[in-house]
Design a protein around this motif. Structure first.
Motif, PDB file in Angstrom:
ATOM      1  N   PHE A 109      66.955  65.331  23.084  1.00  0.00           N
ATOM      2  CA  PHE A 109      66.495  64.186  23.876  1.00  0.00           C
ATOM      3  C   PHE A 109      65.902  64.586  25.220  1.00  0.00           C
ATOM      4  CE2 PHE A 109      71.218  63.679  24.859  1.00  0.00           C
ATOM      5  CZ  PHE A 109      71.157  64.056  26.189  1.00  0.00           C
ATOM      6  N   VAL A 110      66.355  65.688  25.798  1.00  0.00           N
ATOM      7  CA  VAL A 110      65.774  66.110  27.075  1.00  0.00           C
ATOM      8  C   VAL A 110      64.325  66.554  26.880  1.00  0.00           C
ATOM      9  CG1 VAL A 110      65.839  67.882  28.859  1.00  0.00           C
ATOM     10  CG2 VAL A 110      67.921  66.658  28.256  1.00  0.00           C
ATOM     11  N   VAL A 111      64.083  67.346  25.855  1.00  0.00           N
ATOM     12  CA  VAL A 111      62.723  67.833  25.613  1.00  0.00           C
ATOM     13  C   VAL A 111      61.773  66.672  25.345  1.00  0.00           C
ATOM     14  CG1 VAL A 111      61.261  69.115  24.000  1.00  0.00           C
ATOM     15  CG2 VAL A 111      63.412  70.114  24.797  1.00  0.00           C
ATOM     16  N   ILE A 112      62.155  65.768  24.441  1.00  0.00           N
ATOM     17  CA  ILE A 112      61.279  64.648  24.088  1.00  0.00           C
ATOM     18  C   ILE A 112      61.000  63.761  25.286  1.00  0.00           C
ATOM     19  CG2 ILE A 112      61.116  62.514  22.732  1.00  0.00           C
ATOM     20  CD1 ILE A 112      62.561  63.932  20.488  1.00  0.00           C
ATOM     21  N   THR A 113      62.049  63.405  26.007  1.00  0.00           N
ATOM     22  CA  THR A 113      61.902  62.447  27.101  1.00  0.00           C
ATOM     23  C   THR A 113      61.134  63.021  28.282  1.00  0.00           C
ATOM     24  OG1 THR A 113      63.997  61.445  26.465  1.00  0.00           O
ATOM     25  CG2 THR A 113      63.157  60.910  28.637  1.00  0.00           C
ATOM     26  N   VAL A 114      61.469  64.221  28.694  1.00  0.00           N
ATOM     27  CA  VAL A 114      60.809  64.815  29.856  1.00  0.00           C
ATOM     28  C   VAL A 114      59.331  65.085  29.560  1.00  0.00           C
ATOM     29  CG1 VAL A 114      60.743  66.816  31.377  1.00  0.00           C
ATOM     30  CG2 VAL A 114      62.932  65.765  30.814  1.00  0.00           C
ATOM     31  N   VAL A 115      59.028  65.505  28.340  1.00  0.00           N
ATOM     32  CA  VAL A 115      57.625  65.743  27.976  1.00  0.00           C
ATOM     33  C   VAL A 115      56.819  64.453  28.050  1.00  0.00           C
ATOM     34  CG1 VAL A 115      56.092  66.314  26.054  1.00  0.00           C
ATOM     35  CG2 VAL A 115      58.019  67.807  26.597  1.00  0.00           C
ATOM     36  N   ILE A 116      57.383  63.369  27.524  1.00  0.00           N
ATOM     37  CA  ILE A 116      56.673  62.083  27.559  1.00  0.00           C
ATOM     38  C   ILE A 116      56.481  61.614  28.994  1.00  0.00           C
ATOM     39  CG2 ILE A 116      56.767  59.659  26.900  1.00  0.00           C
ATOM     40  CD1 ILE A 116      56.162  61.505  24.607  1.00  0.00           C
ATOM     41  N   ALA A 117      57.538  61.682  29.809  1.00  0.00           N
ATOM     42  CA  ALA A 117      57.436  61.217  31.198  1.00  0.00           C
ATOM     43  C   ALA A 117      56.442  62.066  31.984  1.00  0.00           C
ATOM     44  CB  ALA A 117      58.814  61.269  31.865  1.00  0.00           C
ATOM     45  N   ALA A 118      56.442  63.366  31.732  1.00  0.00           N
ATOM     46  CA  ALA A 118      55.509  64.244  32.446  1.00  0.00           C
ATOM     47  C   ALA A 118      54.067  63.983  32.036  1.00  0.00           C
ATOM     48  CB  ALA A 118      55.870  65.701  32.169  1.00  0.00           C
ATOM     49  N   GLY A 119      53.867  63.430  30.839  1.00  0.00           N
ATOM     50  CA  GLY A 119      52.520  63.152  30.370  1.00  0.00           C
ATOM     51  C   GLY A 119      51.947  61.831  30.832  1.00  0.00           C
ATOM     52  N   LEU A 120      52.761  60.987  31.436  1.00  0.00           N
ATOM     53  CA  LEU A 120      52.293  59.660  31.868  1.00  0.00           C
ATOM     54  C   LEU A 120      51.088  59.710  32.825  1.00  0.00           C
ATOM     55  CD1 LEU A 120      55.519  57.508  32.389  1.00  0.00           C
ATOM     56  CD2 LEU A 120      53.738  57.221  30.660  1.00  0.00           C
ATOM     57  N   PRO A 121      51.018  60.655  33.776  1.00  0.00           N
ATOM     58  CA  PRO A 121      49.860  60.675  34.682  1.00  0.00           C
ATOM     59  C   PRO A 121      48.519  60.845  33.969  1.00  0.00           C
ATOM     60  CG  PRO A 121      51.655  61.987  35.594  1.00  0.00           C
ATOM     61  CD  PRO A 121      52.056  61.631  34.192  1.00  0.00           C
ATOM     62  N   PHE A 122      48.549  61.233  32.717  1.00  0.00           N
ATOM     63  CA  PHE A 122      47.304  61.441  31.975  1.00  0.00           C
ATOM     64  C   PHE A 122      46.987  60.257  31.045  1.00  0.00           C
ATOM     65  CE2 PHE A 122      49.360  65.521  32.799  1.00  0.00           C
ATOM     66  CZ  PHE A 122      48.374  66.159  33.552  1.00  0.00           C
ATOM     67  N   THR A 123      47.666  59.137  31.258  1.00  0.00           N
ATOM     68  CA  THR A 123      47.468  57.948  30.435  1.00  0.00           C
ATOM     69  C   THR A 123      47.027  56.784  31.326  1.00  0.00           C
ATOM     70  OG1 THR A 123      49.694  57.008  30.714  1.00  0.00           O
ATOM     71  CG2 THR A 123      49.437  58.772  29.082  1.00  0.00           C
ATOM     72  N   PRO A 124      46.690  55.616  30.729  1.00  0.00           N
ATOM     73  CA  PRO A 124      46.345  54.436  31.532  1.00  0.00           C
ATOM     74  C   PRO A 124      47.497  53.947  32.411  1.00  0.00           C
ATOM     75  CG  PRO A 124      45.544  54.194  29.296  1.00  0.00           C
ATOM     76  CD  PRO A 124      46.404  55.407  29.300  1.00  0.00           C
ATOM     77  N   PHE A 125      48.721  54.438  32.135  1.00  0.00           N
ATOM     78  CA  PHE A 125      49.882  54.003  32.925  1.00  0.00           C
ATOM     79  C   PHE A 125      50.279  55.084  33.927  1.00  0.00           C
ATOM     80  CE2 PHE A 125      50.072  51.637  28.977  1.00  0.00           C
ATOM     81  CZ  PHE A 125      50.239  50.342  29.443  1.00  0.00           C
ATOM     82  N   ALA A 126      49.314  55.774  34.440  1.00  0.00           N
ATOM     83  CA  ALA A 126      49.578  56.849  35.388  1.00  0.00           C
ATOM     84  C   ALA A 126      50.219  56.304  36.666  1.00  0.00           C
ATOM     85  CB  ALA A 126      48.273  57.564  35.731  1.00  0.00           C
ATOM     86  N   TYR A 127      51.107  57.098  37.249  1.00  0.00           N
ATOM     87  CA  TYR A 127      51.719  56.756  38.524  1.00  0.00           C
ATOM     88  C   TYR A 127      51.379  57.865  39.515  1.00  0.00           C
ATOM     89  CZ  TYR A 127      55.238  60.103  36.908  1.00  0.00           C
ATOM     90  OH  TYR A 127      55.878  61.222  36.443  1.00  0.00           O
ATOM     91  N   GLY A 128      51.396  57.511  40.788  1.00  0.00           N
ATOM     92  CA  GLY A 128      50.990  58.471  41.808  1.00  0.00           C
ATOM     93  C   GLY A 128      52.034  58.684  42.872  1.00  0.00           C
ATOM     94  N   THR A 129      51.672  59.472  43.867  1.00  0.00           N
ATOM     95  CA  THR A 129      52.582  59.784  44.967  1.00  0.00           C
ATOM     96  C   THR A 129      53.013  58.525  45.703  1.00  0.00           C
ATOM     97  OG1 THR A 129      51.473  61.917  45.260  1.00  0.00           O
ATOM     98  CG2 THR A 129      52.876  61.146  47.063  1.00  0.00           C
ATOM     99  N   SER A 130      52.086  57.572  45.870  1.00  0.00           N
ATOM    100  CA  SER A 130      52.413  56.339  46.593  1.00  0.00           C
ATOM    101  C   SER A 130      53.503  55.551  45.866  1.00  0.00           C
ATOM    102  CB  SER A 130      51.159  55.470  46.749  1.00  0.00           C
ATOM    103  OG  SER A 130      50.624  55.138  45.474  1.00  0.00           O
ATOM    104  N   ASP A 131      53.480  55.556  44.528  1.00  0.00           N
ATOM    105  CA  ASP A 131      54.523  54.862  43.764  1.00  0.00           C
ATOM    106  C   ASP A 131      55.880  55.505  44.008  1.00  0.00           C
ATOM    107  OD1 ASP A 131      52.844  52.973  42.319  1.00  0.00           O
ATOM    108  OD2 ASP A 131      52.078  54.725  41.246  1.00  0.00           O
ATOM    109  N   VAL A 132      55.902  56.829  43.969  1.00  0.00           N
ATOM    110  CA  VAL A 132      57.166  57.539  44.168  1.00  0.00           C
ATOM    111  C   VAL A 132      57.694  57.316  45.582  1.00  0.00           C
ATOM    112  CG1 VAL A 132      58.257  59.808  44.237  1.00  0.00           C
ATOM    113  CG2 VAL A 132      56.580  59.279  42.446  1.00  0.00           C
ATOM    114  N   LEU A 133      56.813  57.408  46.581  1.00  0.00           N
ATOM    115  CA  LEU A 133      57.250  57.222  47.969  1.00  0.00           C
ATOM    116  C   LEU A 133      57.758  55.813  48.208  1.00  0.00           C
ATOM    117  CD1 LEU A 133      54.480  59.200  49.915  1.00  0.00           C
ATOM    118  CD2 LEU A 133      56.839  59.894  49.444  1.00  0.00           C
TER     119      LEU A 133
END
Length: 469
Positions: free
Chosen positions: A188-212
């Motif tokens: 589950f760690v491999v699957i989940t972290v890979v998907i979350a790390a790939g989000l910036p390359f999709t239409p649902f990308a998040y940026g530094t401003s979201d995190v801050l």
């Protein structure tokens, strides 16, 4: 030479301290790796219900606004976990025995044990939500009788999962539990972290401003209840803190330390095994924190902008949108496989943990002698059968996995206060002063205890209807 702790009904008793079991502790991280294990079991328990369900639901409802809460939640409880494990290794006693020593007491039972019993009932509901969510994932992959969310298919899969869990874990072998937890955690760690790390390359990308924006302290109106549940259940919760102590004993940290004879040699060994426990707990924290953040980010980045909040038996269908909306419909199958691994890991780790705590509690009530290995094993197996049946019945009756998990989270937040009180009592009365932590650790313990205390008071007041702001 002793190895991993074995089944509770083998000749070796994992809870007995004898001179012939003494082993010198490793001194380095590399040498310590083969002695890790309790943290992996706890990680398997932590990530399932809290991270996949409660944390994702929180991200879907609140967006990035309370990212800070998730980080604080995973970090703030670790010092309490470690301090209680220090006492466990120092004395070799099971943790509920220690908690029950805290006054006031009525006859055999102390107030913390009573508080635990209240939480344990709520946790029956929570684990019902977990087994129900797992059954839902299996049903969507392979429906029985047509409708994957229909009563027939869900009931068949719930019963099948309960039966499989009982059969697989009936032996209660520590090594089996540890190996299974390690495999599930890796998946589950491999699957989940890979998907979350790939989000910036999709239409649902998040940026530094979201995190801050999520690092500024504050809780938006309307999400206080789910935030409290998430704090109580994400990261290591009160039930996992308690369970960790049994796994430290069964792994062998106290047994390898040897009987408490007061000697300097014994103190040195205890200090060495406590340091191994530190490393084990730290690795566990890294694993479940990564998974927690990944689930929260997926909920905040994918579900929140679309106004999708996981609810009822349709929870997994909503959660799968985190994958299908970013990678395509094919990823729905990947998600369901990952969900089964995540939720199944909670069942895998939680059942033997709860069996041990319930058995220890019955011993405090005078039902059995904890030091009688045969009687202890018999009750462990009784609970290994009874608990999955109870969880399944709770789910089939309520059928609201998200709410069921959040109920357990709130009760766990309240019980954390009792755990903190027990930690300080046992630290001051029974832990060898020569084994206490550094000044930096003690400062962290004070901060952790204060944060948990404030959470408990806040949870209690809001639960009885007191509103803030």
């Amino acid at each position: 030479m002793s190895t991993y702790a074995e089944s509770p009904d083998t000749q070796r008793d994992p809870y007995a301290l004898t001179a012939d079991e003494i082993r010198e502790p490793p001194r380095t991280w590399r040498a310590s790796l083969r002695f890790f294990g309790p943290g992996l079991i706890v990680s398997a328990s932590v990530v399932g219900s809290g991270e996949l369900i409660a944390t994702t639901a929180l991200g879907a409802e609140a967006g990035f606004a309370i990212l800070w809460l998730i980080i604080v939640s995973t970090f703030v409880k670790v010092a309490v976990q470690i301090e209680l494990a220090r006492w466990t290794i120092s004395t070799g006693q099971p943790v509920m025995t220690g908690c029950n020593k805290v006054a006031p007491r009525i006859g055999r039972i102390g107030w913390i044990t009573v508080l635990w019993l209240i939480m344990a009932v709520a946790k029956l509901i929570q684990l019902g939500g977990v087994i129900g969510a797992t059954a839902t994932a299996c049903s969507i992959l392979a429906p029985v009788g047509g409708d994957p969310l229909g009563t027939t298919s869900l009931a068949v899969w719930t019963v099948a999962l309960a039966a499989a869990t009982i059969v697989l874990l009936y032996s209660n072998h520590y090594s089996l539990i540890e190996r299974g937890a390690a495999a599930l955690v890796a998946i589950f760690v491999v699957i989940t972290v890979v998907i979350a790390a790939g989000l910036p390359f999709t239409p649902f990308a998040y940026g530094t401003s979201d995190v801050l924006s999520g690092l500024s302290f504050g809780i938006p109106p309307g999400v206080v209840g789910v935030a409290i549940a998430a704090f109580g259940i994400t990261g290591i919760g009160s039930d996992e803190i308690i369970a960790y102590q049994y796994w430290c004993l069964e792994k062998g940290y106290a047994r390898w330390t040897g009987p408490a004879d007061g000697s300097d040699a014994r103190t040195k060994r205890a200090d060495g095994w406590i340091r191994v426990m530190y490393r084990d707990a730290l690795l566990s924290w890294v694993v479940y924190t990564l998974a927690t953040l990944a689930f929260f980010v997926m909920g905040a980045a994918v579900l929140h902008p679309q106004g999708l909040v996981p609810e009822g038996n349709g929870m997994l269908t909503t959660l799968s949108r985190m994958y299908t909306d970013t990678l395509g419909n094919w990823a729905g199958v990947l998600f369901l496989i990952g969900a089964i691994a995540v939720l199944g890991s909670t069942l895998w780790a939680s059942l033997p943990s709860w069996a041990r705590v319930w058995t220890n509690t019955l011993a405090l009530l005078g039902v059995l002698d904890w030091t009688d290995q045969r009687a202890r094993t018999r009750w462990l197996r009784i609970f290994t059968v009874a608990l999955p049946i109870t969880w399944s019945a709770a789910y089939l009756l309520l059928s609201e996995p998200v709410v069921m998990v959040q109920v357990g989270g709130i009760s766990g937040a309240l019980f954390l206060v009792g755990v903190v009180v027990a930690v300080w009592y046992l630290r001051n009365t029974e832990t060898d002063p020569r084994l206490r932590g550094s000044r930096a650790f003690n400062a962290a313990l004070v901060i952790s205890s204060a944060a948990i205390g404030l959470l408990g008071v806040y949870t209690l007041l809001t639960t009885v209807g007191v509103e803030f702001g």
